[in-house]
Enzyme design. Structure first.
Site, PDB file in Angstrom:
ATOM      1  CG  HIS A 185       2.622  -7.550  -8.886  1.00 29.35           C
ATOM      2  ND1 HIS A 185       3.056  -7.310 -10.178  1.00 29.35           N
ATOM      3  CD2 HIS A 185       2.972  -6.446  -8.163  1.00 29.35           C
ATOM      4  CE1 HIS A 185       3.655  -6.135 -10.231  1.00 29.35           C
ATOM      5  NE2 HIS A 185       3.610  -5.587  -9.025  1.00 29.35           N
ATOM      6  CG  ASP A 194       1.321  -2.918  -2.276  1.00 27.52           C
ATOM      7  OD1 ASP A 194       2.127  -1.991  -2.089  1.00 27.52           O
ATOM      8  OD2 ASP A 194       0.923  -3.255  -3.401  1.00 27.52           O
TER       9      ASP A 194
END
Length: 384
Positions: free
Chosen positions: A283, A324
């Site tokens: 990320h 996710d």
């Protein structure tokens, strides 16, 4: 000149620390690949390094800075709702991971909306047919078409409307009107036991807000026009549905299909060879790992295939799972439908969207940026 350079050469040329180089890679500004000679080492595309080196040398124009700020760049507006600092996510100064230990989504909504002990009244409306995602869009779109605009509403009326919009969205997800804590309502609708409800509660809290992401920015732009709260939430829901945002769980599942077919290591290396990231890992805002994923993954045992993907992906890429991956794994662990991660994401983020809409209303400003025109130059009458 070689097409690829080592980490040390890249850091020397750009005068970067290792963590900053990693952030550039995570943001897609420098492409990286595994060294074929030494799989433990990464190489970095020389052209990307040269481009950044040139930009640093010439300085940056105001227009360029503004354009770069839109994509993982510098902050573009002031907000007191949430921030990412010290590798953690904070809601009005409170650590989201700590809140996730016991707080409910309603508690976080009150915190984000700054409305104290406001109650969450239930207002049952009609729920259309369809799957969860179809019902969500239908219910919120209907309200967006009929709810009054914001002008002249008192703070108390706005908070009541906020709770009503959130309640309507949860009813749409559950498929029927209900009462009680949000996590229990959706868990019951999905056939989960108490353990499943607790995991859903944690996920909802961890996903309530994430600063100025794509869907939240869409909400703030909509709110700046003084549209209704339902219209603001519809804007956020639309942006969230994209495959690069709330739809990322589909990409995680697609990668799992590749891993089953080709083997996990082959699937990971195939992605890296094409310059594509491994879905569900890394990320840009968390070089040391997504704290939301860390918190959620610590609460349940990963299904076997997810655990294998996690171990192999981490070993090859050095990147950790993000939210996710954790959300997709949670849905698999609880034997829930494939669209459940999106529904959890939407229900949770609705609280953050509403907080940002309320904050934007208070500014009284219209968000209207300018485009940097790159097309054919206009010609005045008589010009050759």
């Amino acid at each position: 000149m070689s097409e690829w350079v080592t980490a040390q050469e890249a850091m020397t040329r750009l005068r970067l620390k290792p963590q900053t180089l990693y952030a550039y890679v995570s943001r897609g500004q420098i492409e990286a690949r595994t060294d074929a000679v030494d799989p433990r080492r990464k190489l970095y595309r020389a052209a990307d390094v040269a481009r950044l080196e040139y930009r640093k040398a010439r300085g940056r124009r105001v227009a360029t800075i503004a354009e770069d700020a839109i994509a993982w760049g510098e902050p573009v507006l002031a907000s007191s709702i949430a921030t990412i600092a010290h590798g953690r996510l904070w809601y009005r100064g409170r650590d989201a991971e700590i809140l996730a230990k016991a707080a409910r989504l309603e508690d976080v909504a009150r915190l984000l909306w700054a409305c104290g002990d406001a109650r969450f009244p239930t207002q049952h409306g009609p729920i259309p047919p369809g799957n969860g995602q179809e019902r969500m869009f239908a219910v919120i779109a209907a309200r967006a078409a009929s709810d009054p605009v914001i002008a002249g509403r008192t703070p108390k009326a706005l908070y009541f409307e906020a709770a009503s919009v959130l309640d309507a969205l949860v009813d749409a997800i559950a498929g029927s009107p209900g009462e009680g804590p949000i996590h229990q309502r959706v868990a019951c609708a999905w056939g989960c036991d108490a353990r499943g409800a607790e995991l859903i509660r944690m996920a909802l809290v961890l996903l309530a807000d994430h600063e100025l992401n794509a869907s939240t920015f869409a909400v703030r732009v909509t709110a700046s026009t003084r549209a209704s709260l339902a219209a603001c939430v519809l804007a956020g829901l639309s942006a969230l549905s994209g495959p690069l945002h709330g739809g990322m769980s589909r990409r995680v599942r697609a990668f799992l299909d590749e891993a089953r077919r080709d083997g996990v290591e082959n699937a990971v290396r195939s992605r890296l060879e094409t310059g594509a990231p491994v879905p569900g890992f890394g990320h840009p805002l968390y070089p040391e790992g997504d704290p939301r994923a860390r918190c959620l993954l610590s609460a349940f045992a990963l299904p076997a295939e997810f655990e294998e993907v996690r171990q192999v992906s981490e070993a090859i890429t050095g990147e950790l799972p993000n939210i996710d991956f954790a959300l997709t794994a949670l849905a698999s662990s609880l034997h829930l439908d494939d669209d459940v991660p999106f529904q959890i994401f939407a229900a949770a983020r609705c609280t953050g969207w509403i907080a940002h809409a309320l904050e934007q209303f208070q500014t009284g400003r219209l968000i209207r940026p300018r485009a940097r025109y790159t097309g054919q130059q206009p010609m005045l009458d008589g010009e050759a």
